[in-house]
Structure formats: C-alpha cells, structure tokens
Design a protein around this motif. Sequence first.
Motif, PDB file in Angstrom:
ATOM      1  N   PRO A  46       0.827  -1.207   0.000  1.00 14.88           N
ATOM      2  CA  PRO A  46       0.000   0.000   0.000  1.00 14.88           C
ATOM      3  C   PRO A  46       0.862   1.257   0.000  1.00 14.88           C
ATOM      4  O   PRO A  46       1.894   1.310   0.665  1.00 14.88           O
ATOM      5  CB  PRO A  46      -0.799  -0.102   1.300  1.00 14.88           C
ATOM      6  N   ALA A  47       0.440   2.244  -0.767  1.00 18.51           N
ATOM      7  CA  ALA A  47       1.160   3.514  -0.824  1.00 18.51           C
ATOM      8  C   ALA A  47       0.739   4.413   0.338  1.00 18.51           C
ATOM      9  O   ALA A  47      -0.396   4.372   0.789  1.00 18.51           O
ATOM     10  CB  ALA A  47       0.860   4.222  -2.137  1.00 18.51           C
ATOM     11  N   VAL A  48       1.677   5.203   0.805  1.00 19.79           N
ATOM     12  CA  VAL A  48       1.386   6.192   1.832  1.00 19.79           C
ATOM     13  C   VAL A  48       0.972   7.472   1.119  1.00 19.79           C
ATOM     14  O   VAL A  48       1.679   7.963   0.241  1.00 19.79           O
ATOM     15  CB  VAL A  48       2.623   6.445   2.719  1.00 19.79           C
ATOM     16  N   THR A  49      -0.190   8.011   1.480  1.00 19.19           N
ATOM     17  CA  THR A  49      -0.689   9.209   0.818  1.00 19.19           C
ATOM     18  C   THR A  49      -0.120  10.467   1.459  1.00 19.19           C
ATOM     19  O   THR A  49       0.371  10.437   2.591  1.00 19.19           O
ATOM     20  CB  THR A  49      -2.226   9.272   0.882  1.00 19.19           C
ATOM     21  N   ARG A  50      -0.215  11.565   0.765  1.00 16.11           N
ATOM     22  CA  ARG A  50       0.237  12.851   1.317  1.00 16.11           C
ATOM     23  C   ARG A  50      -0.559  13.212   2.561  1.00 16.11           C
ATOM     24  O   ARG A  50      -0.032  13.771   3.509  1.00 16.11           O
ATOM     25  CB  ARG A  50       0.097  13.947   0.277  1.00 16.11           C
ATOM     26  N   GLY A  51      -1.846  12.884   2.558  1.00 15.93           N
ATOM     27  CA  GLY A  51      -2.681  13.163   3.721  1.00 15.93           C
ATOM     28  C   GLY A  51      -2.205  12.409   4.953  1.00 15.93           C
ATOM     29  O   GLY A  51      -2.205  12.949   6.066  1.00 15.93           O
ATOM     30  N   GLN A  52      -1.791  11.149   4.776  1.00 18.19           N
ATOM     31  CA  GLN A  52      -1.289  10.376   5.903  1.00 18.19           C
ATOM     32  C   GLN A  52       0.016  10.960   6.433  1.00 18.19           C
ATOM     33  O   GLN A  52       0.228  11.016   7.642  1.00 18.19           O
ATOM     34  CB  GLN A  52      -1.086   8.913   5.490  1.00 18.19           C
ATOM     35  N   VAL A  53       0.885  11.421   5.528  1.00 19.29           N
ATOM     36  CA  VAL A  53       2.134  12.050   5.949  1.00 19.29           C
ATOM     37  C   VAL A  53       1.834  13.344   6.701  1.00 19.29           C
ATOM     38  O   VAL A  53       2.398  13.610   7.766  1.00 19.29           O
ATOM     39  CB  VAL A  53       3.064  12.318   4.745  1.00 19.29           C
ATOM     40  N   ALA A  54       0.937  14.168   6.163  1.00 17.66           N
ATOM     41  CA  ALA A  54       0.578  15.431   6.817  1.00 17.66           C
ATOM     42  C   ALA A  54      -0.025  15.181   8.193  1.00 17.66           C
ATOM     43  O   ALA A  54       0.295  15.881   9.157  1.00 17.66           O
ATOM     44  CB  ALA A  54      -0.395  16.215   5.942  1.00 17.66           C
ATOM     45  N   LEU A  55      -0.899  14.181   8.303  1.00 19.06           N
ATOM     46  CA  LEU A  55      -1.490  13.846   9.594  1.00 19.06           C
ATOM     47  C   LEU A  55      -0.423  13.406  10.584  1.00 19.06           C
ATOM     48  O   LEU A  55      -0.435  13.821  11.746  1.00 19.06           O
ATOM     49  CB  LEU A  55      -2.547  12.751   9.414  1.00 19.06           C
ATOM     50  N   GLY A  56       0.502  12.587  10.142  1.00 17.46           N
ATOM     51  CA  GLY A  56       1.595  12.143  11.014  1.00 17.46           C
ATOM     52  C   GLY A  56       2.448  13.305  11.500  1.00 17.46           C
ATOM     53  O   GLY A  56       2.811  13.383  12.678  1.00 17.46           O
ATOM     54  N   ALA A 100       1.499  16.494  11.697  1.00 17.95           N
ATOM     55  CA  ALA A 100       0.677  17.327  12.576  1.00 17.95           C
ATOM     56  C   ALA A 100       0.564  16.705  13.965  1.00 17.95           C
ATOM     57  O   ALA A 100       0.683  17.407  14.982  1.00 17.95           O
ATOM     58  CB  ALA A 100      -0.710  17.526  11.970  1.00 17.95           C
ATOM     59  N   LEU A 101       0.350  15.401  14.032  1.00 15.62           N
ATOM     60  CA  LEU A 101       0.266  14.741  15.341  1.00 15.62           C
ATOM     61  C   LEU A 101       1.592  14.794  16.073  1.00 15.62           C
ATOM     62  O   LEU A 101       1.629  14.982  17.294  1.00 15.62           O
ATOM     63  CB  LEU A 101      -0.196  13.287  15.172  1.00 15.62           C
ATOM     64  N   GLY A 102       2.700  14.642  15.350  1.00 17.93           N
ATOM     65  CA  GLY A 102       4.026  14.755  15.969  1.00 17.93           C
ATOM     66  C   GLY A 102       4.260  16.146  16.531  1.00 17.93           C
ATOM     67  O   GLY A 102       4.770  16.303  17.643  1.00 17.93           O
ATOM     68  N   ALA A 103       3.883  17.185  15.772  1.00 17.86           N
ATOM     69  CA  ALA A 103       4.041  18.567  16.248  1.00 17.86           C
ATOM     70  C   ALA A 103       3.157  18.826  17.464  1.00 17.86           C
ATOM     71  O   ALA A 103       3.566  19.488  18.414  1.00 17.86           O
ATOM     72  CB  ALA A 103       3.705  19.543  15.118  1.00 17.86           C
ATOM     73  N   LEU A 104       1.938  18.290  17.430  1.00 12.12           N
ATOM     74  CA  LEU A 104       1.025  18.448  18.567  1.00 12.12           C
ATOM     75  C   LEU A 104       1.581  17.784  19.824  1.00 12.12           C
ATOM     76  O   LEU A 104       1.529  18.348  20.920  1.00 12.12           O
ATOM     77  CB  LEU A 104      -0.344  17.870  18.214  1.00 12.12           C
ATOM     78  N   MET A 105       2.142  16.601  19.672  1.00 12.04           N
ATOM     79  CA  MET A 105       2.731  15.911  20.822  1.00 12.04           C
ATOM     80  C   MET A 105       3.929  16.678  21.359  1.00 12.04           C
ATOM     81  O   MET A 105       4.108  16.793  22.576  1.00 12.04           O
ATOM     82  CB  MET A 105       3.124  14.481  20.429  1.00 12.04           C
ATOM     83  N   ALA A 106       4.776  17.214  20.469  1.00 16.24           N
ATOM     84  CA  ALA A 106       5.932  17.990  20.903  1.00 16.24           C
ATOM     85  C   ALA A 106       5.484  19.246  21.648  1.00 16.24           C
ATOM     86  O   ALA A 106       6.056  19.596  22.698  1.00 16.24           O
ATOM     87  CB  ALA A 106       6.791  18.367  19.700  1.00 16.24           C
ATOM     88  N   ALA A 107       4.446  19.909  21.161  1.00 14.95           N
ATOM     89  CA  ALA A 107       3.928  21.101  21.835  1.00 14.95           C
ATOM     90  C   ALA A 107       3.373  20.737  23.210  1.00 14.95           C
ATOM     91  O   ALA A 107       3.574  21.476  24.183  1.00 14.95           O
ATOM     92  CB  ALA A 107       2.850  21.766  20.977  1.00 14.95           C
ATOM     93  N   ALA A 108       2.695  19.607  23.314  1.00 10.08           N
ATOM     94  CA  ALA A 108       2.143  19.173  24.602  1.00 10.08           C
ATOM     95  C   ALA A 108       3.262  18.914  25.603  1.00 10.08           C
ATOM     96  O   ALA A 108       3.159  19.266  26.790  1.00 10.08           O
ATOM     97  CB  ALA A 108       1.280  17.933  24.421  1.00 10.08           C
ATOM     98  N   VAL A 109       4.354  18.313  25.155  1.00 10.69           N
ATOM     99  CA  VAL A 109       5.494  18.056  26.043  1.00 10.69           C
ATOM    100  C   VAL A 109       6.084  19.372  26.526  1.00 10.69           C
ATOM    101  O   VAL A 109       6.395  19.530  27.713  1.00 10.69           O
ATOM    102  CB  VAL A 109       6.562  17.198  25.322  1.00 10.69           C
ATOM    103  N   VAL A 110       6.221  20.354  25.634  1.00  9.01           N
ATOM    104  CA  VAL A 110       6.764  21.666  26.027  1.00  9.01           C
ATOM    105  C   VAL A 110       5.855  22.337  27.041  1.00  9.01           C
ATOM    106  O   VAL A 110       6.321  22.887  28.049  1.00  9.01           O
ATOM    107  CB  VAL A 110       6.966  22.555  24.776  1.00  9.01           C
TER     108      VAL A 110
END
Length: 93
Positions: free
Chosen positions: A59-69, A71-81
């Motif tokens: 299965p191919a990874v879509t741009r939307g899946q990359v963007a979601l990943g 965004a979730l990574g940035a959100l988690m980093a902000a929560a840690v800060v």
Amino acid sequence: MRVTKTDGTRLQIWEPQIAGDSLAGLTLPDDAVWITGKPRPQMVSVSLPLEEIRRIEVPAVTRGQVALGLALGALMAAAVVVVFAALYKPFGD
C-alpha cells in the motif's frame, strides 16, 4: 502486501519477512473455506521461494497520511513543552 506468483495465484501476506531465499509471513486460508458460513479461520504461516514470485504490491502512503503524522508529531511535541513549562521550577525559587 499482495503477492502474485508466477502461476498467477494471488495472496495477501501479513508480517512479511525474507528468510533465506523465501518470503515468509502469515496469510488466510482459501477464502472459499469460510465464505460458506463457517467461522473465519485463523491465519496460517506461508513461505514462498523468491523465484516463484512475479509481483509484490504494497500500500502507498498518501500525502494526507504524511501530513497527519507530521501534525500529530508537532502536537505531541507542543504538549510536552507545555507540560514541561508548567512543571519547571528553577532551583533558586
């Protein structure tokens, strides 16, 4: 992943691994066995010699899946800060 063998047989393989000169993993038994109303069988081990494999599809990874990943990574980093800033107290205070 989906595999097409040189004889045209197709099957889906989960947890694929290369073991020596074979592709090993898990697959479902023949669909005709459980489509007749019997309970769906458990996955079974399969090992295919690499020379019997004509095509492999993953299965191919879509741009939307990359963007979601991202965004979730940035959100988690902000929560840690935010948590660290709320809990941080300098030694002098």
